[in-house]
Design a protein around this motif. Structure first.
Motif, mmCIF file in Angstrom:
data_model
loop_
_atom_site.group_PDB
_atom_site.id
_atom_site.type_symbol
_atom_site.label_atom_id
_atom_site.label_comp_id
_atom_site.label_asym_id
_atom_site.label_seq_id
_atom_site.Cartn_x
_atom_site.Cartn_y
_atom_site.Cartn_z
ATOM 1 N N ASP A 19 1.326 3.702 3.490
ATOM 2 C CA ASP A 19 2.487 2.842 2.769
ATOM 3 C C ASP A 19 1.723 2.567 1.178
ATOM 4 O O ASP A 19 2.420 1.914 0.454
ATOM 5 N N ALA A 20 0.481 2.776 0.977
ATOM 6 C CA ALA A 20 -0.122 2.346 -0.371
ATOM 7 C C ALA A 20 -0.436 3.554 -1.074
ATOM 8 O O ALA A 20 0.377 4.365 -1.664
ATOM 9 N N THR A 21 -1.710 3.810 -0.957
ATOM 10 C CA THR A 21 -2.268 4.953 -1.844
ATOM 11 C C THR A 21 -1.659 6.226 -1.526
ATOM 12 O O THR A 21 -1.231 6.937 -2.658
ATOM 13 N N GLY A 22 -1.826 6.742 -0.309
ATOM 14 C CA GLY A 22 -1.003 8.122 -0.036
ATOM 15 C C GLY A 22 0.184 8.193 -0.275
ATOM 16 O O GLY A 22 0.689 9.297 -0.990
ATOM 17 N N GLY A 23 1.124 7.076 -0.343
ATOM 18 C CA GLY A 23 2.604 7.317 -0.506
ATOM 19 C C GLY A 23 2.652 7.323 -2.081
ATOM 20 O O GLY A 23 3.602 8.073 -2.729
ATOM 21 N N ALA A 24 1.782 6.405 -2.937
ATOM 22 C CA ALA A 24 1.776 6.540 -4.370
ATOM 23 C C ALA A 24 1.683 7.740 -4.725
ATOM 24 O O ALA A 24 2.030 8.214 -5.613
ATOM 25 N N ILE A 25 0.369 8.665 -4.068
ATOM 26 C CA ILE A 25 0.093 9.880 -4.477
ATOM 27 C C ILE A 25 1.177 10.781 -4.372
ATOM 28 O O ILE A 25 1.595 11.717 -5.371
ATOM 29 N N GLY B 51 -13.315 -0.678 -3.993
ATOM 30 C CA GLY B 51 -12.655 -1.804 -4.185
ATOM 31 C C GLY B 51 -11.621 -2.151 -3.215
ATOM 32 O O GLY B 51 -10.992 -1.167 -2.660
ATOM 33 N N ALA B 52 -11.126 -3.461 -3.255
ATOM 34 C CA ALA B 52 -9.583 -3.514 -2.821
ATOM 35 C C ALA B 52 -8.571 -2.995 -3.323
ATOM 36 O O ALA B 52 -8.503 -3.085 -4.407
ATOM 37 N N ILE B 53 -7.928 -2.727 -2.380
ATOM 38 C CA ILE B 53 -6.536 -1.815 -2.917
ATOM 39 C C ILE B 53 -5.323 -2.762 -2.775
ATOM 40 O O ILE B 53 -5.281 -3.533 -1.655
ATOM 41 N N GLU C 83 -0.357 -4.833 1.748
ATOM 42 C CA GLU C 83 -0.134 -5.974 2.731
ATOM 43 C C GLU C 83 -1.368 -6.280 3.485
ATOM 44 O O GLU C 83 -1.404 -7.487 3.557
ATOM 45 N N PHE C 84 -2.280 -5.427 3.941
ATOM 46 C CA PHE C 84 -3.186 -5.622 4.754
ATOM 47 C C PHE C 84 -4.439 -6.652 3.981
ATOM 48 O O PHE C 84 -4.811 -7.742 4.464
ATOM 49 N N ILE C 85 -4.542 -6.217 2.424
ATOM 50 C CA ILE C 85 -5.316 -6.836 1.882
ATOM 51 C C ILE C 85 -4.809 -8.463 1.604
ATOM 52 O O ILE C 85 -5.555 -9.504 1.568
ATOM 53 N N ARG C 86 -3.366 -8.578 1.242
ATOM 54 C CA ARG C 86 -2.770 -9.624 1.156
ATOM 55 C C ARG C 86 -2.836 -10.730 2.074
ATOM 56 O O ARG C 86 -3.170 -11.883 1.931
ATOM 57 N N SER C 87 -2.795 -10.231 3.320
ATOM 58 C CA SER C 87 -2.518 -10.911 4.342
ATOM 59 C C SER C 87 -3.922 -11.295 5.145
ATOM 60 O O SER C 87 -4.243 -12.446 5.563
ATOM 61 N N GLN C 88 -4.974 -10.403 4.933
ATOM 62 C CA GLN C 88 -6.454 -10.569 5.735
ATOM 63 C C GLN C 88 -7.148 -10.868 4.623
ATOM 64 O O GLN C 88 -8.100 -11.614 5.124
ATOM 65 N N PHE C 89 -7.264 -10.872 3.466
ATOM 66 C CA PHE C 89 -8.272 -11.252 2.421
ATOM 67 C C PHE C 89 -7.649 -11.946 1.332
ATOM 68 O O PHE C 89 -7.593 -11.156 0.096
#
Length: 240
Positions: free
Chosen positions: A12-18, A183-185, A188-194
């Motif tokens: 949903d993040a990097t791979g989808g953006a690529i 680094g952090a990307i 949603e995982f980073i937003r909710s967990q960190f």
């Protein structure tokens, strides 16, 4: 037939953006992950923007399925111009608690899948004398951290694969690159967990998936006399 860009690990993040970035660049995006249904939102966004996308669900660790994937794309979509391996397996565990089963699975996700994709891409690209093969790495590919023995081992193996392939296939016209994402990307995982790390987004302290993706497209378009093999991407706050 238009050319294709296969993205293994199109999350949903990097791979989808690529995948979306290569679709905008004129290739047919072929995002791949084990659960085909999970690719539907990404495919809908790419198609709604007027670009080409054919999502495919398969297991990158299965040799027969990877062979079939490349055969299908070459037969039904077009020549594979770009192949990106973007599967992540960043899961910490103390070496005192690590299990053989878990270590093997992480190695399969990081390294075996990368080998299978790289080999199948190369087999199609070498006869044409062109093509780009890119592997997504991490800090663990160059430095093993405490509690990341399995992840570091898998990512070190993937980096070694990329180096070996680049030395063999560069003279045959193929651009093989390894991208260290440190680094952090913005996910949603980073937003909710960190949340404390996510708070640094306002100061460009975490990586934007679209900005990462733009670098993959850039690598694909590099002239042969100035190829980058390893690219390090990190926000300014991330220490070296």
């Amino acid at each position: 037939m238009t050319g294709a860009a296969i993205i293994i690990g199109a999350g949903d993040a990097t791979g989808g953006a690529i995948a979306a970035a290569f679709a905008r660049d004129g290739l047919t995006a072929v995002p791949v992950r084990r659960n085909a249904d999970a690719l539907a939102p990404l495919a809908e966004r790419i198609l709604a923007a007027g670009h080409a996308c054919v999502p495919i669900g398969t297991d990158a660790r299965d040799e027969a399925k990877m062979v079939a994937l490349f055969d299908r794309v070459e037969a039904d979509i077009g020549p594979v111009e770009v192949a990106v391996f973007n599967i992540g397996a960043n899961s910490p565990m103390s070496i005192l608690e690590e299990t053989e089963r878990r270590y093997r699975k992480i190695w399969e996700l990081c390294a075996l899948g990368g080998f299978l994709m790289g080999r199948e891409a190369a087999r199609r690209m070498v006869p044409r004398g062109r093509g780009t093969i890119l592997f997504t790495g991490a800090t663990a590919a160059v430095r093993g951290g405490a509690g990341f023995a399995a992840f570091a081992g898998g990512k070190h193996a993937l980096r070694a694969l990329a180096q070996s392939m680049a030395r063999e296939l560069g003279p045959r016209g193929l651009h093989v690159g390894h991208v260290v994402i440190a680094g952090a990307i913005d996910t949603e995982f980073i937003r909710s967990q960190f949340p404390e790390r996510y708070a640094r987004k306002a100061e460009a302290g975490i990586l934007d998936p679209d900005h990462i993706a733009a670098n993959y497209v850039m690598l694909h378009h590099q002239p042969r006399d100035a190829w980058t093999h390893e690219l390090d991407l990190r926000p300014w706050v991330e220490p070296f």
